[in-house]
Design a protein around this motif. Structure first.
Motif, short mmCIF file in Angstrom:
data_model
loop_
_atom_site.label_atom_id
_atom_site.label_comp_id
_atom_site.label_asym_id
_atom_site.label_seq_id
_atom_site.Cartn_x
_atom_site.Cartn_y
_atom_site.Cartn_z
N GLN A 142 5.58 -5.41 -10.66
CA GLN A 142 6.95 -4.89 -10.75
C GLN A 142 6.97 -3.38 -10.54
O GLN A 142 7.82 -2.84 -9.82
CB GLN A 142 7.54 -5.25 -12.11
N LYS A 143 6.02 -2.73 -11.19
CA LYS A 143 5.94 -1.28 -11.06
C LYS A 143 5.69 -0.89 -9.60
O LYS A 143 6.31 0.03 -9.05
CB LYS A 143 4.83 -0.73 -11.95
N LYS A 144 4.74 -1.64 -8.97
CA LYS A 144 4.43 -1.36 -7.58
C LYS A 144 5.64 -1.62 -6.68
O LYS A 144 5.95 -0.83 -5.78
CB LYS A 144 3.24 -2.22 -7.14
N VAL A 145 6.33 -2.77 -6.98
CA VAL A 145 7.50 -3.10 -6.18
C VAL A 145 8.59 -2.05 -6.37
O VAL A 145 9.26 -1.63 -5.41
CB VAL A 145 8.03 -4.50 -6.57
N LEU A 146 8.77 -1.59 -7.60
CA LEU A 146 9.76 -0.56 -7.86
C LEU A 146 9.42 0.74 -7.14
O LEU A 146 10.29 1.40 -6.56
CB LEU A 146 9.89 -0.32 -9.36
N GLU A 147 8.12 1.08 -7.23
CA GLU A 147 7.68 2.30 -6.55
C GLU A 147 7.88 2.18 -5.04
O GLU A 147 8.39 3.11 -4.39
CB GLU A 147 6.22 2.59 -6.86
N GLU A 148 7.46 1.00 -4.51
CA GLU A 148 7.67 0.80 -3.08
C GLU A 148 9.15 0.77 -2.73
O GLU A 148 9.58 1.28 -1.68
CB GLU A 148 6.99 -0.49 -2.64
N GLY A 149 9.94 0.14 -3.63
CA GLY A 149 11.38 0.09 -3.40
C GLY A 149 12.00 1.48 -3.41
O GLY A 149 12.86 1.80 -2.58
N GLU A 150 11.55 2.29 -4.37
CA GLU A 150 12.06 3.66 -4.42
C GLU A 150 11.66 4.44 -3.16
O GLU A 150 12.48 5.16 -2.57
CB GLU A 150 11.53 4.37 -5.67
N ALA A 151 10.38 4.27 -2.76
CA ALA A 151 9.91 4.95 -1.55
C ALA A 151 10.69 4.45 -0.33
O ALA A 151 11.10 5.25 0.54
CB ALA A 151 8.41 4.72 -1.36
N GLU A 152 10.87 3.11 -0.30
CA GLU A 152 11.62 2.55 0.82
C GLU A 152 13.07 3.01 0.79
O GLU A 152 13.67 3.28 1.84
CB GLU A 152 11.55 1.03 0.78
N ALA A 153 13.62 3.11 -0.41
CA ALA A 153 15.00 3.59 -0.54
C ALA A 153 15.11 5.03 -0.04
O ALA A 153 16.07 5.39 0.65
CB ALA A 153 15.47 3.49 -1.99
N LYS A 154 14.12 5.84 -0.43
CA LYS A 154 14.12 7.22 0.04
C LYS A 154 14.01 7.26 1.57
O LYS A 154 14.73 8.00 2.24
CB LYS A 154 12.97 8.00 -0.59
N SER A 155 13.07 6.44 2.10
CA SER A 155 12.92 6.38 3.55
C SER A 155 14.20 5.88 4.22
O SER A 155 14.62 6.40 5.27
CB SER A 155 11.75 5.46 3.93
N TYR A 156 14.80 4.86 3.60
CA TYR A 156 16.04 4.33 4.14
C TYR A 156 17.15 5.38 4.13
O TYR A 156 17.90 5.53 5.11
CB TYR A 156 16.48 3.10 3.36
#
Length: 288
Positions: A82-96
């Motif tokens: 979950q933490k990894k997914v959240l981190e990736e999601g946040e990174a992806e959100a920033k990239s998006y």
């Protein structure tokens, strides 16, 4: 204080007394145990059942611990995931967000560029249509000018031919007229030099005068004077004997030749004026 005062020394007990005291203590312990253990002891079956229950409980506890350990590991793994997914999601959100901003800015620029291009295209199409219309007009004008040039060239060619023919005729007539003028002038001078010309003098100018009168007749110049001069020459004496009868005609011949000379001069002036007029007309046509 009293506690700080040294205690009095006691004499050590004998060894036999020590052993007796220890034995007494052990006996007293057993007695106490015997008195305190008032419960009923279980039988072998009960004890085995109790042990089996305790073993089952222990096994259940171990299984529970293992299960809980697996659950804890799964939970830990899920939490890590979950933490990894959240981190990736946040990174992806920033990239998006970054890409979305880029796309928005780029889209705005491209839309503006496209609109500018469309406006430019519309203007260029209008300019092309306007220029095409102008070109059609210029093409027509060029064709009209080409037709005019062709017509002028045709007229020029015709005028060149006419001018060349007129110049040739003028040169011929001028040469003939000048020759006639010179001949008549010489004949008149010769006749005037002697009021009574000799037979030899008359014969020397007769051919010249005959040529001049024939030229006058061919050019339509002289009229009756040319005919009269020609008739007089035809009546000229053939020898010295007849010359005496011909002398009285010399003055008439001179006057006739002078009249013919004046007419030749007038004709020469007319021919020159016609040539000047022809040249003027030709140059006027050429300058157009």
């Amino acid at each position: 204080s009293r506690s700080d005062l040294p205690r009095p020394l006691q004499p050590p007990l004998p060894a036999c007394s020590t052993m007796a005291l220890r034995f007494a203590a052990v006996v007293a312990s057993f007695v106490c145990l015997a008195r305190s253990d008032t419960t009923v002891r279980p039988t072998m079956e009960e004890w085995e059942a109790q042990k089996a229950g305790e073993a089952a409980v222990a096994d259940a506890k171990v299984a529970k611990q293992k299960k809980m350990s697996a659950v804890e590991k799964a939970v830990e793994l899920l939490e890590s995931l979950q933490k990894k997914v959240l981190e990736e999601g946040e990174a992806e959100a920033k990239s998006y967000d970054k890409f979305a901003c880029f796309c928005k800015e780029t889209t705005t620029e491209k839309v503006q560029a496209i609109q500018k291009g469309e406006d430019s295209k519309t203007q260029l199409v209008a300019d092309i249509e306007s220029l095409r219309s102008k070109r059609d007009g210029h093409d027509k004008l060029l064709q009209d000018k080409a037709d005019e040039i062709a017509a002028h060239q045709k007229e020029q060619k015709q005028a060149d031919g006419e001018r060349a023919a007129a110049k040739t005729l003028y040169d011929t007539n001028t040469a003939d007229l000048q020759a006639a003028l010179d001949a008549l002038t010489g004949a008149i001078k010769t006749l005037k030099a002697s009021k009574q010309p000799s037979f030899a003098q008359l014969q020397s100018v007769s051919e010249t005068v005959r040529t001049a009168t024939m030229l006058a007749d061919a050019l339509g110049v002289g009229g009756s004077a040319a005919g009269k001069a020609l008739a007089m020459l035809q009546e000229a004496p053939a020898n010295e004997v007849q010359m005496q009868d011909y002398n009285f005609h010399s003055d008439d011949i001179i006057k006739t030749l002078e009249t013919l000379l004046d007419q030749f001069r007038s004709e020469k002036v007319s021919v020159d004026e016609a040539e000047v007029s022809s040249i003027r007309g030709y140059e006027s046509l050429t300058q157009e």
